[in-house]
Design a protein around this motif. Sequence first.
Motif, short mmCIF file in Angstrom:
data_model
loop_
_atom_site.label_atom_id
_atom_site.label_comp_id
_atom_site.label_asym_id
_atom_site.label_seq_id
_atom_site.Cartn_x
_atom_site.Cartn_y
_atom_site.Cartn_z
N LYS A 369 46.64 42.44 48.72
CA LYS A 369 47.19 41.17 48.08
C LYS A 369 46.41 40.16 48.69
N ARG A 373 42.50 40.72 46.82
CA ARG A 373 42.88 40.02 45.86
C ARG A 373 42.44 38.43 45.94
N GLU A 374 43.18 37.77 46.93
CA GLU A 374 43.21 36.40 46.80
C GLU A 374 41.87 35.90 47.66
N TYR A 378 39.11 39.75 44.09
CA TYR A 378 38.90 41.02 43.38
C TYR A 378 40.27 41.08 42.33
N ASP A 379 39.81 41.37 40.91
CA ASP A 379 40.62 41.69 40.02
C ASP A 379 40.52 42.93 39.49
N GLN A 458 50.21 43.83 34.07
CA GLN A 458 48.92 43.06 34.73
C GLN A 458 48.10 44.49 35.16
N ARG A 462 44.16 45.80 33.60
CA ARG A 462 42.96 46.28 34.52
C ARG A 462 42.70 47.77 34.21
#
Length: 761
Positions: A369, A373-374, A378-379, A458, A462
Motif C-alpha cells: 500500500k 500503490r502510493e 501503481y494501480d 476496487q 482492476r
Amino acid sequence: MNNQTIQTVNESGDNVQYVNNPGGPKLGYSPGSGVTIIEQDGLFFKDLSRDGKLDRYEDWRLSSKERAKDLASKMTIEQIAGLMLYSRHQSIPAASNSWFSGTYDGKSYEESGVKPWALTDEQLAFLVRDHLRHVLVTTVESPEVAARWNNKVQAYVEGTGLGIPANNSSDPRHSSDASSEFNAGSGGHISMWPETLGLAATFDPDTTKKFGEIASKEYRALGLATALSPQIDIATEPRWFRFNGTFGEDSLLTTDMARAYVDGFQTSEGEREISEGWGYDSVNAMVKHWPGGGSGEAGRDAHYSCGKYAVYPGNNFDEHLIPFVDGAFKLDGKTGMASAVMPYYTISTDQDTVNGENVGNSYNSYLIKDLLREKYGYDGVVCTDWLITADESGPRDSFLTGKPWGVEGLTVAERHYKLLMAGVDQFGGNNEIEPVLAAYQMGVEEHGEAYMRDRFEQSAVRLLSNMFRLGLFENPYVEPLQSAEVVGNAEFMREGYEAQLKSIVMLKNKNGVLPLQQKRKVYIPKRFMAAGKDWFGNPTPESLEHPVNLNIVSKHFEVTNNPDEADFGLVFISIPKSGTGYSEEDEEQGGNGYVPMSLQYKTYTAEHAREVSLAGDARPSDVLNRSYKGKSVTPQNTTDLDMVLETKEMMKGKPVIVSMLLSNPTVVEEFEAEVDAILVNFGVQDQAIMEVLIGAVEPSGLLPMQMPANMRTVEEQFEDVAHDMECHVDSENHTYDFAFGLNWNGVIEDERTKKYRRART
C-alpha cells in the motif's frame, strides 16, 4: 443480421457463432450459453447479462475502465470474491500420472475416455460454484487441444452469471531445454527461445522485445491472455534457485530488458489494436516478484520454509526496485505499465520502516500500500504468489506446502483479510471462495458494509479492466486450426533459434581451438547423475546417458566411443546441484537442519559462512540461528567434474571442450585450466551449440553475471548487492566478470559493453 453472421462448428463438437461488426469488433459467442445479440444504432453487442437490453459493460464503444466500473457495480460479493481467485495449476489433459491431476466424472483421464480438451470435475466446480475466472495453465497436449479446451471453458462460463469470460494464463513456456526447474509451462510445440537469463546474455533489449511480440501471439492462439512473467528480480545472490529465471544481477540491464519484454507482450498495433496499445495481440504481463526476491539468505529459496527470509546486509533494498519503477512501470509503448504485479514469498527482513512487520511481502501493508500503490502510483492488479494463504505442512524443504511466511499463526480467512487490507487484489493458487467471503465479513465487522463493498469493487475494476482491453468480452474464442498454424510456426521458430545463437557465451578459446573443422572425430563421455530429488521433492533415479543428441552431433562430426581415435573431447556439464540448503538428516543428527548451498563441484565445507544467520524464526517449532558454518555438502552431480578431468586425461594432450548449461554463477577454477575451450548456454537446442563449434555462427553472448573465483567470495558477498564478488581469472588472463565474452577475435568490446559494463564500474 444474417449477412453479418458466420457459424463455425469445431471438430470438438462446440458451436461458436461469430457476428461481424461494420467498423467494430467481431463478436464470438456460444448459442448454447443463452447469450444473444443486441442490435443498436446499426451495431451489434453481446447480451451477456441476458436481460434483453444493452448494459454499459456490454457496450464495446466505451472505455475499458468505464465498462469495468459498471460491471463491478452489478456483481454480487460472491462473484467478486470468485474474480479474486487464481486457480492452482491446470494440466490439459489432467492425466493421472501428472503433477496436476484431475478427474472426469469421477474417473481418471485414462479411464474416462473423454477428449483431451474436456473440462475436469474440479474445473467445472470452481468455475461455477466458486465463480473463479483466472485459470493457470501448465502442460498442454497440443495447440489444437489448448484452443479447444479454452473454447469449452469460455462457452461454459459465458452462460453463467453476468457472462464474464475466463482469463487463462501461463508461466513461461518457451524454453528450448528442460533447464528451468521452475518452468511448469510446457508442451504445445511452441517456438523455442533461451531462458530469461539467456535473453539477458544477448544484452539486446530488441531481441527480448521480439520475443514478447511473438510469444504474445502464440499465447493468444492458445487461449492465454495473461503471462505470469517476466521475472525481473535482480539476482544479487548467486546461489538462488531462480537465478536463471531472471535477467541476471545487474539493475540497468534488467530494467531495459523488463521494459522491452512487457512492451512486446502487451502492445498490439494497427488493426489489431483496440485502444491505447491494447488489443487482440496483447497479453497482460504480471511482473514478478515485488519488491525483488533475489536476496534470499545464503541463496535459499522462499518456495521452501528454510528460505523464507530475504536479507539486506548491504543496505541495498532500493536498487531491487529499479527494474519495476524504471522499467516495467515506465514502458516505451502505449500500454504504459505492466498490468499486474506479483510479490514474492519472501519476508523482506527489517525493510518495513512504518509498521516494523516481518511478514511475507504480499502481507506487508508498507510494501504494497505505502510503497507500491502510493509512492510509485501503481494501480494495476497485485496478485499473491501461489499458496501463501494455505497452512504450512511437511519439512522445511517441502515444495508442495502452504507458504504463509510470517503469518503462520493466522487462520486461512484471517490471512485473506490481511492481504486485502494490505492492498492485494488476487489470491494465487486458491480455488475456494469461502475464505475470501469470510475475510469480507471480517471487514464488514471492522469497517462496515459500504467500505468493504467499495474495497471489493476496487479490486474488481482492476481485474476486469485487464480482460476488457484485450477484447475477451467480445470474443474469448480461438480457432483451433488457426492456433495450430500460428503456434510454433516456421518464422517464430527461426526467430527463437536466432536468439538462442545470440545467447551463447564463449568464455575460453585457448590458442584459437574454436571453431572446429567439420567431420573431425569427437569423443563425448556419458554423463552420470546420482539419485536425488526434483524440485517437488520427488525421488529421481540415477542415470548414465549421453547429455546431447548424438544424431545432431553426427551431422557435423564423426562420433567415436574410443578416446584414442578422437581428434577432440567434448564434455557436456551443468552447474553443481547441491539442494535447497536444508537437510532433514542434519536435523535428525542434532543439527539445526541448515546446510550450505554450493557452486563448486567438489565437496564444499563452509569455513567462511556466518556464525549467526541474519534472520531466523523465534517460534519454538522453528530455528532462530540458521548458520551452517563448518558443515559440508557434496553436489548431486559432483561427477561432472570427474568427467571433465577424466576426458582431459584420456585425450592425452588433444583439445578438450566443455559445453556448460549455466543457470547460476559457477566456480569453474576446478577444471578451467585443464580444458581448451568453454562455451556456456542458458537453455538452447543442441544444434545451436554445434553451429558455434563449427564456426557457422560467431559467439556474441556476454555474461549477465559474475563467475566467482571460489566459494569464499560467495560466502562473503552481500546477498542484496550486485557485482561484489572476486571473479575467476582464467589461464589466458581473462576475468569472468559481468559483460565478459569472447568472439573469434578475442574479448568483445562493443556498444553493449560500453553501455552496461561502463555503467557498473
